[in-house]
Design a protein around this motif. Structure first.
Motif, short mmCIF file in Angstrom:
data_model
loop_
_atom_site.label_atom_id
_atom_site.label_comp_id
_atom_site.label_asym_id
_atom_site.label_seq_id
_atom_site.Cartn_x
_atom_site.Cartn_y
_atom_site.Cartn_z
N LEU A 41 0.41 -5.99 1.32
CA LEU A 41 -1.03 -6.25 1.37
C LEU A 41 -1.35 -7.73 1.50
CD1 LEU A 41 -2.35 -3.64 -1.24
CD2 LEU A 41 -2.31 -3.49 1.25
N ILE B 274 -8.40 -3.76 5.76
CA ILE B 274 -7.24 -3.55 6.61
C ILE B 274 -7.68 -2.89 7.91
CG2 ILE B 274 -4.99 -2.43 6.82
CD1 ILE B 274 -4.81 -2.44 3.77
N ASP C 178 0.86 -1.17 0.00
CA ASP C 178 0.00 0.00 0.00
C ASP C 178 0.91 1.24 0.00
OD1 ASP C 178 0.91 0.29 2.59
OD2 ASP C 178 -1.06 0.42 3.52
#
Length: 592
Positions: free
Chosen positions: A91, A102, A85
Motif C-alpha cells: 500500500l 488505489i 492489501d
C-alpha cells in the motif's frame, strides 16, 4: 493473448466465456483495465470469476486473460514492516503511485526489486541440501533474521553460493540435482495461497503462548501452535484484546489481518502499531510485524484473499523455526463475503444463507496453524498460533459462523457487552469461556511456574461459578440471608474479578503480568480466603476480616514492578497470617 470475453457481470462476480483452457483458481486479468480476479467455478467452458477490484464500468464483450497460475504470494526479505492489501499489493508503494485512492488495474510487486539485502551464506560448495534447509541468512530488521531456505521439491549438491548484496530476484546459489540439472535459487520464492506449506511432522502443542494477560494465561490459556476464537458484539473489546496479544504474546513474528473490518478500526491499527514499543527490542513493534489491511469498503472478494495471504506469510516464517502469532479481525466478514459470492453463484444456501461449505472453509484455515518440525536437516521447530475474532450480529453466538468456529477451535474467549459497559477489560466472560489446552498445559505451568498453579486455577474458576449461583440467592433474600462463609466467598470473588481478572491495557505496569506475578497475586487472594475462613471458624469478627487494610495491599499488588514482586509477596503472606491471628486472639479475649 485473449482467452475469453465477459458475458455477465454481477457485482464482484464476472462470468466469462471461452475459458476452457483455464483452470480452477487461476488468476485472471479482467476487462480493458486488467482487473485482478480468480476463477472460482468452471462450467461448460464458462468461468465464474471473483474480482478483487471494483467492477463498476465493466461491459460484456471486454477481454479476459488467464495468467495460468494460481493466486500466489511473494515470500522473501522485505515482508516485515510492510502493509499489504488483500492480494499482497504494497500500500505504501501504491500511495506514491496513485495517491490515497488505489486506481483500478494497478499492480506492483509485493517485494522491492531494487533494494539490495546482505546475504550471509550458511552452506558451502559441495554440501548436500534438501528442501527446507537454510542456505543463508538476511538480517531484515533488528528483530528478524530471515533464513533463505532451499525451495520445496528441490534437493542436490550446492554447485555455487556466495555471500554479498543481492536483490530478491538475483541468484544467490545454484544447486545441482540428481539428474545433473542446475537449479538457480533466489532469495524470493512464490507460493500459492490456498496450498498449505509442507512440514516434516506436526507436534502436540504442550507449551503455552504467554500473553501477559491474566484472564488468558491463568484461566483460559492458548498453546503455542494453538487456535483461539474471540467472539463478541461491537464495542466489547475484540480489537483491544488482539492489540494486546500482538504486543505482548511470546511470539517472534506477528501477522495481523484486517479482514473486512471498518475503515476506522484498521486506521487505528495502522497508526498505533508503528508507535507501539516492542518490549523485546525496545524498537517499534512493526520491526517484527506484517499487516494485511482489507477494510469493509473494499470489494468483498478480497476478504477471502486477505485471509489466505496472511496465513501463507505466517507459515513462511514458521518454516524458519519462528513462533508466529496470527490475528484475523474478523472471520465473520470473510464468511459474509463467502455468503455473497455463493448467492451470486446461485448455490444452494445453508443456514441463514451462508454456503453449505462454510464450516469446511473455516476448518481449512484454522488447521493450517500448529507446532511443526520444519523441513530440512536442522530439526527446526516452528509454531503458528491463530487467533480469529468473530463478530456475530448483536453478540448472538448461536449464529452459524460462531458455531462453526467453536467446533474447530480449542480456546473460546467469549467477550461480554455487559462487562465492557461496566469498564471491565479484558471483557472475557469467565462463565462461558473455556480452553481445551488447559489440562495439557498444566504440566508446563506446574514445572515452570509453581506446582500449585493448576490447583489455584481450578479453584478460582470454581469460586467464580459458585458466586454466580450465590448471586441468584442474593437477589431473592439479600446478602444478609447468606452464611458468613458464603458472604466471605462473595468478597473473595469480588477480589478475583476486580483485582485479578480486570487488567488495564494502558497502565505501564499492569498491561503485562509475568506468570510468576500472576501466580503470586492469585495465591495471595486465595490465602486471604483460607485465612478468612480459619478466622470465622475461630469466631473472629466477619467485618473485621473483610475490612482489613491488607485487602488494599493485595489489590495494589498488580501495579508492583516485577523486581519487587517476590519480596512484597513474602511480606504480605506474613502480614496476612499475623492479621488473622490477631483477630482470632481478640475474639478469644471477648469470649473470655
Amino acid at each position: 493473448m485473449e482467452q475469453g470475453k465477459i458475458v455477465k457481470i454481477s457485482g464482484p462476480l464476472v462470468v466469462a466465456s471461452g475459458m476452457s483452457d483455464a483452470d480452477m483458481y487461476d488468476v485472471v486479468k479482467v476487462g480493458n483495465q486488467g482487473l485482478t480476479g480468480e476463477i472460482i467455478e468452471m462450467r461448460d467452458g464458462n468461468a465464474s470469476i471473483q474480482v478483487y477490484e471494483e467492477t463498476a464500468g465493466l461491459q460484456p464483450g471486454e477481454p479476459v486473460y488467464s495468467t495460468g497460475a494460481p493466486l500466489s504470494v511473494e515470500l522473501g526479505p522485505g515482508l516485515i514492516e510492510t502493509i499489504y492489501d488483500g492480494i499482497q499489493r504494497p500500500l505504501s508503494v501504491l500511495l506514491k503511485k496513485t495517491g490515497t485512492n488505489i486506481a483500478r488495474g494497478v499492480s506492483e510487486p509485493a517485494l522491492d526489486r531494487d533494494k539490495k539485502w546482505d546475504f550471509v551464506a550458511a552452506t558451502k560448495v559441495g554440501d548436500e541440501v534438501s528442501a527446507g534447509e537454510v542456505l543463508g541468512t538476511v538480517e531484515e530488521t533488528i528483530a528478524v533474521t530471515q533464513r533463505i531456505m532451499v525451495p520445496y521439491k528441490v534437493s542436490g549438491k550446492v554447485k555455487s553460493i556466495e555471500s554479498g548484496s543481492f536483490t530478491v530476484d538475483e541468484t544467490v546459489a545454484v544447486i545441482e540435482d540428481a539428474s545433473g540439472k542446475d537449479i538457480e535459487v533466489k532469495m524470493m520464492q512464490r507460493w500459492p495461497v490456498r496450498v498449505e506449506r509442507p512440514y516434516k511432522e506436526k507436534l502436540s502443542p504442550e507449551e503455552p503462548l504467554i500473553t501477559g494477560q491474566r484472564v488468558i494465561d491463568t484461566m483460559f490459556p492458548i498453546a503455542k501452535g494453538g487456535v483461539a476464537a474471540v467472539p463478541g458484539p461491537f464495542g466489547s473489546g475484540k480489537t483491544v484484546v488482539q492489540h494486546q496479544l500482538a504486543k505482548w504474546a511470546d511470539a517472534d513474528i506477528v501477522v495481523y489481518i484486517g479482514c473486512g473490518e471498518r475503515g476506522n478500526e484498521m486506521t487505528d491499527v495502522l497508526n498505533e502499531f508503528p508507535e507501539l514499543v516492542d518490549p523485546k527490542t525496545g524498537e517499534s513493534l512493526m520491526r517484527r510485524t506484517v499487516l494485511i489491511a482489507n477494510t469493509s469498503d473494499m470489494p468483498v472478494a478480497a476478504r477471502e484473499a486477505s485471509v489466505y495471504t496472511g496465513i501463507t506469510i505466517a507459515e513462511y516464517f514458521r518454516d524458519m523455526g519462528y513462533s508466529v502469532a496470527l490475528m484475523a479481525d474478523s472471520t465473520s466478514r470473510w464468511a459474509e463475503a463467502l455468503r455473497e459470492m455463493s448467492g451470486r453463484l446461485e448455490e444452494m444456501p445453508g443456514e441463514e444463507g451462508y454456503p453449505a461449505y462454510l464450516a469446511s472453509r473455516l476448518a481449512q484455515f484454522y488447521e493450517r496453524a500448529g507446532k511443526v518440525v520444519c523441513l530440512g536437516g536442522e530439526g527446526r521447530v516452528g509454531a503458528l498460533s491463530a487467533i480469529g475474532a468473530v463478530s456475530p450480529p448483536g453478540g448472538d453466538i448461536s449464529e452459524p459462523v460462531s458455531q462453526a468456529t467453536l467446533r474447530i477451535v480449542k480456546v473460546f474467549w467469549g467477550l461480554d457487552a455487559n462487562l465492557a459497559h461496566a469498564r471491565h477489560f479484558p471483557a472475557i466472560n469467565w462463565l462461558n469461556s473455556y480452553s481445551l489446552y488447559a489440562d495439557r498445559l498444566n504440566v508446563w505451568f506446574a514445572e515452570n511456574v509453581n506446582k500449585e498453579f493448576p490447583n489455584h486455577r481450578a479453584r478460582a474458576l470454581k469460586l467464580l461459578q459458585e458466586e454466580d449461583e450465590l448471586n441468584e440467592i442474593v437477589q431473592l433474600v439479600g446478602v444478609d440471608g447468606l452464611s458468613k462463609e458464603d458472604q466471605l466467598k462473595l468478597e473473595v470473588c469480588k477480589m478475583i474479578r476486580e483485582d485479578y481478572l480486570h487488567q488495564n491495557a494502558f497502565h505501564e505496569v499492569d498491561t503485562f503480568t509475568s506468570t510468576n506475578k500472576q501466580f503470586k497475586l492469585l495465591d495471595l487472594i486465595l490465602r486471604y480466603y483460607d485465612e478468612g475462613l480459619r478466622g470465622l471458624h475461630e469466631h473472629a469478627d466477619f467485618k473485621a476480616i473483610t475490612s482489613l487494610p491488607l485487602r488494599e495491599d493485595i489489590g495494589r499488588f498488580k501495579y508492583l514492578e516485577e523486581d519487587v514482586v517476590d519480596g512484597e509477596y513474602a511480606a504480605l503472606v506474613g502480614k496476612l497470617e499475623a492479621s488473622i491471628e490477631e483477630l482470632i486472639k481478640k475474639a478469644g479475649e471477648l469470649n473470655d
